[in-house]
Design an enzyme around this catalytic site. Structure first.
Site, PDB file in Angstrom:
ATOM      1  N   SER A  37       0.871  -1.177   0.000  1.00  0.00           N
ATOM      2  CA  SER A  37       0.000   0.000   0.000  1.00  0.00           C
ATOM      3  C   SER A  37       0.905   1.223   0.000  1.00  0.00           C
ATOM      4  O   SER A  37       2.130   1.084  -0.061  1.00  0.00           O
ATOM      5  CB  SER A  37      -0.893   0.005   1.245  1.00  0.00           C
ATOM      6  OG  SER A  37      -0.107   0.126   2.411  1.00  0.00           O
ATOM      7  N   SER A 126     -11.667 -15.667   3.854  1.00  0.00           N
ATOM      8  CA  SER A 126     -11.774 -15.668   2.398  1.00  0.00           C
ATOM      9  C   SER A 126     -12.604 -16.853   1.933  1.00  0.00           C
ATOM     10  O   SER A 126     -12.590 -17.921   2.565  1.00  0.00           O
ATOM     11  CB  SER A 126     -10.354 -15.782   1.825  1.00  0.00           C
ATOM     12  OG  SER A 126     -10.388 -16.182   0.481  1.00  0.00           O
ATOM     13  N   TYR A 151      -1.925 -19.756   1.186  1.00  0.00           N
ATOM     14  CA  TYR A 151      -2.726 -18.562   1.524  1.00  0.00           C
ATOM     15  C   TYR A 151      -4.083 -18.995   2.084  1.00  0.00           C
ATOM     16  O   TYR A 151      -4.505 -18.557   3.160  1.00  0.00           O
ATOM     17  CB  TYR A 151      -2.916 -17.672   0.284  1.00  0.00           C
ATOM     18  CG  TYR A 151      -4.056 -16.689   0.440  1.00  0.00           C
ATOM     19  CD1 TYR A 151      -3.897 -15.542   1.215  1.00  0.00           C
ATOM     20  CD2 TYR A 151      -5.298 -16.918  -0.151  1.00  0.00           C
ATOM     21  CE1 TYR A 151      -4.955 -14.653   1.395  1.00  0.00           C
ATOM     22  CE2 TYR A 151      -6.353 -16.041   0.029  1.00  0.00           C
ATOM     23  CZ  TYR A 151      -6.173 -14.911   0.793  1.00  0.00           C
ATOM     24  OH  TYR A 151      -7.220 -14.041   0.980  1.00  0.00           O
ATOM     25  N   LYS A 155      -5.994 -18.854   6.054  1.00  0.00           N
ATOM     26  CA  LYS A 155      -7.338 -18.356   6.400  1.00  0.00           C
ATOM     27  C   LYS A 155      -8.127 -19.427   7.155  1.00  0.00           C
ATOM     28  O   LYS A 155      -8.806 -19.129   8.131  1.00  0.00           O
ATOM     29  CB  LYS A 155      -8.084 -17.909   5.138  1.00  0.00           C
ATOM     30  CG  LYS A 155      -7.436 -16.717   4.440  1.00  0.00           C
ATOM     31  CD  LYS A 155      -7.364 -15.496   5.354  1.00  0.00           C
ATOM     32  CE  LYS A 155      -6.635 -14.325   4.738  1.00  0.00           C
ATOM     33  NZ  LYS A 155      -6.431 -13.207   5.689  1.00  0.00           N
TER      34      LYS A 155
HETATM   35  C1  WQD Z   1     -11.194 -14.448 -11.028  1.00  0.00           C
HETATM   36  C2  WQD Z   1     -11.526 -15.230 -12.283  1.00  0.00           C
HETATM   37  C3  WQD Z   1      -9.659 -16.440 -13.198  1.00  0.00           C
HETATM   38  C4  WQD Z   1      -7.267 -13.018 -14.454  1.00  0.00           C
HETATM   39  C5  WQD Z   1      -8.525 -14.807  -5.555  1.00  0.00           C
HETATM   40  C6  WQD Z   1      -8.254 -15.432  -4.220  1.00  0.00           C
HETATM   41  C7  WQD Z   1      -9.389 -15.237  -3.289  1.00  0.00           C
HETATM   42  C8  WQD Z   1      -9.767 -13.810  -3.162  1.00  0.00           C
HETATM   43  C9  WQD Z   1      -9.890 -13.143  -4.487  1.00  0.00           C
HETATM   44  C10 WQD Z   1      -7.968 -12.538  -2.032  1.00  0.00           C
HETATM   45  C11 WQD Z   1     -10.885 -16.612 -12.313  1.00  0.00           C
HETATM   46  C12 WQD Z   1     -10.150 -15.382 -14.162  1.00  0.00           C
HETATM   47  C13 WQD Z   1      -8.292 -13.788 -13.933  1.00  0.00           C
HETATM   48  C14 WQD Z   1      -7.026 -13.068 -15.859  1.00  0.00           C
HETATM   49  C15 WQD Z   1      -8.855 -14.610 -16.088  1.00  0.00           C
HETATM   50  N1  WQD Z   1      -9.000 -13.144  -2.202  1.00  0.00           N
HETATM   51  N2  WQD Z   1      -9.070 -14.566 -14.735  1.00  0.00           N
HETATM   52  N3  WQD Z   1      -7.847 -13.852 -16.620  1.00  0.00           N
HETATM   53  O1  WQD Z   1      -8.713 -16.540  -8.205  1.00  0.00           O
HETATM   54  O2  WQD Z   1     -11.191 -16.106  -7.892  1.00  0.00           O
HETATM   55  O3  WQD Z   1      -9.641 -15.416  -6.150  1.00  0.00           O
HETATM   56  O4  WQD Z   1      -8.795 -13.446  -5.330  1.00  0.00           O
HETATM   57  O5  WQD Z   1      -7.235 -11.917  -1.622  1.00  0.00           O
HETATM   58  O6  WQD Z   1      -9.048 -15.730  -2.056  1.00  0.00           O
HETATM   59  O7  WQD Z   1      -8.058 -16.812  -4.411  1.00  0.00           O
HETATM   60  O8  WQD Z   1      -9.642 -14.170  -8.294  1.00  0.00           O
HETATM   61  O9  WQD Z   1      -9.491 -12.234  -9.785  1.00  0.00           O
HETATM   62  O10 WQD Z   1      -7.613 -13.923  -9.806  1.00  0.00           O
HETATM   63  O11 WQD Z   1      -9.812 -14.536 -10.785  1.00  0.00           O
HETATM   64  O12 WQD Z   1      -9.572 -15.300 -16.851  1.00  0.00           O
HETATM   65  O13 WQD Z   1      -6.117 -12.423 -16.378  1.00  0.00           O
HETATM   66  O14 WQD Z   1     -10.975 -14.527 -13.402  1.00  0.00           O
HETATM   67  O15 WQD Z   1      -9.296 -17.602 -13.878  1.00  0.00           O
HETATM   68  O16 WQD Z   1     -11.780 -17.481 -12.912  1.00  0.00           O
HETATM   69  P1  WQD Z   1      -9.781 -15.681  -7.714  1.00  0.00           P
HETATM   70  P2  WQD Z   1      -9.066 -13.648  -9.673  1.00  0.00           P
END
Ligand code: WQD
Length: 343
Positions: A37, A126, A151, A155
């Site tokens: 941050s 989470s 991670y 949690k």
């Molecule tokens: C979302 C969807 C990707 C990028 C993670 C943590 C969770 C939470 C939120 C954190 C997925 C797809 C992504 C890209 C894509 N907390 N995607 N192209 O993995 O659901 O969750 O973040 O601090 O605990 O696990 O989030 O935003 O990475 O992905 O297609 O370039 O978007 O495959 O289906 P995720 P995300």
């Protein structure tokens, strides 16, 4: 005015929560070492609320430094503990760092609660704690499956630590909030996701492509068993998420907890696919995003979304914003964030 310590107060969800707490009459103090941050976040908070927030730039794994905050603020009644490492991929590479940091800081916070008699704690959990759940939408009592990353395991373990703490110390209240996929930014565009966070999360990637910082977005997998083949998530606007913390703190401080350890899901209860998210961005901002269909990303769950009835019933909380609001505010923030963080 009840005083709340917000750890990770300069981070993405922490900063929006500081604003919501102030808007709802709480006094606040922050602890954030700017690991992911920047101090400029405090200026955004001041512009929005008119209040200067005191931040302690300390590492919460340092018990003596953490105690110092409570020595200086004897009137803290509650803690919202956001400060943690949160990069799923990095946690696979550096598991010990994640366990040390995320659990070490939590244990120090609990020590301080006991020593300084601070009765109320809200912990950032989470949806990843569920692992690949068998049933959708997930309910708070849906059993945890195997954690997909260190991670996620921090949690799960954090929640278990709070359960055991609450079992032993009955006059302390602990609440774990399981976030689904937080996204979007404050409506003022004075605050949003930290610019130092080189995130690979979907929404920042979409806005990065729209602004020309990235050439294109790859949709990770189009052969899943979902309505359009791409993964489904529950995207929750960061301001709705922030407000849930205020409501949870009011619930705890107000002595309304029937059980001194509680867990709440925070999502909007609706799944949105990756392709739907991209198209929502294109629609509300009237622009095209360059995307390509690609292979699956390792470690992704196919679909997950929340049942949030418990939060609605006990906390009186409802999400007010949808994916369109997320994409609008995320884009407004993307357009100004470099200028704001350079100040
Ligand atoms: C979302 C969807 C990707 C990028 C993670 C943590 C969770 C939470 C939120 C954190 C997925 C797809 C992504 C890209 C894509 N907390 N995607 N192209 O993995 O659901 O969750 O973040 O601090 O605990 O696990 O989030 O935003 O990475 O992905 O297609 O370039 O978007 O495959 O289906 P995720 P995300």
């Amino acid at each position: 005015m009840a005083k709340i310590l917000v750890t990770g107060g300069c981070g993405y969800i922490g900063s929006h929560t500081l604003v919501d707490l102030i808007d709802n009459g709480f006094d606040v103090v922050s602890a954030d070492n700017y690991y992911n941050s920047a101090p400029s976040v405090l200026k955004g908070i001041e512009k929005i609320t008119g209040k200067q927030v005191k931040n302690y730039a300390i590492n919460l794994c340092d018990l003596a430094a953490t105690k110092q905050i409570f020595q200086e603020h004897k009137d803290i009644v509650g803690i919202i503990h956001f400060a943690a490492l949160k990069a799923v991929g990095e946690s696979v590479e550096k598991p010990l760092l994640y366990f040390q940091n995320n659990l070490g800081s939590l244990l120090n916070i609990l020590e301080c609660m006991k020593e300084f008699n601070v009765k109320n704690l809200i912990f950032s959990s989470s949806c990843s704690a569920y692992g690949n759940a068998d049933e959708l939408p997930v309910m708070e009592n849906t059993p945890f499956k195997e954690a997909e990353s260190p991670y996620a395991r921090t949690k799960q373990m954090g929640e278990h630590i709070l359960e055991d703490f609450a079992k032993k110390y009955k006059d302390f209240n602990c609440i774990s909030l399981r976030y689904f996929n937080p996204a979007g930014a404050h409506e003022s565009a004075l605050m949003g996701e930290s610019p130092t966070n080189n995130a690979s999360n979907l929404v920042p990637v979409i806005t990065g492509v729209a602004s020309g910082k990235r050439a294109k977005i790859t949709v990770f997998g189009t052969d899943y068993d979902t309505r359009d083949g791409s993964c489904i998530r529950d995207y929750i606007h960061v301001m709705d998420l922030a407000n849930a913390h205020t409501k949870a703190m009011q619930f705890a401080v107000g002595g309304q907890q029937a059980h001194n350890s509680e867990v709440f899901n925070l999502g909007i209860g609706a799944g949105v696919s990756v392709l739907e998210a991209i198209h929502a961005f294109e629609k509300v901002n009237d622009m095209k995003v360059n995307y390509e269909l690609g292979p699956r990303r390792a470690g992704d769950v196919v679909a997950i979304y929340a049942n949030y009835e418990k939060a609605a019933k006990l906390l009186g909380w409802e999400p007010k914003r949808n994916i369109d609001d997320i994409m609008k505010t995320a884009w407004e923030w993307e357009k100004v964030k470099d200028a704001i963080s350079a100040v």
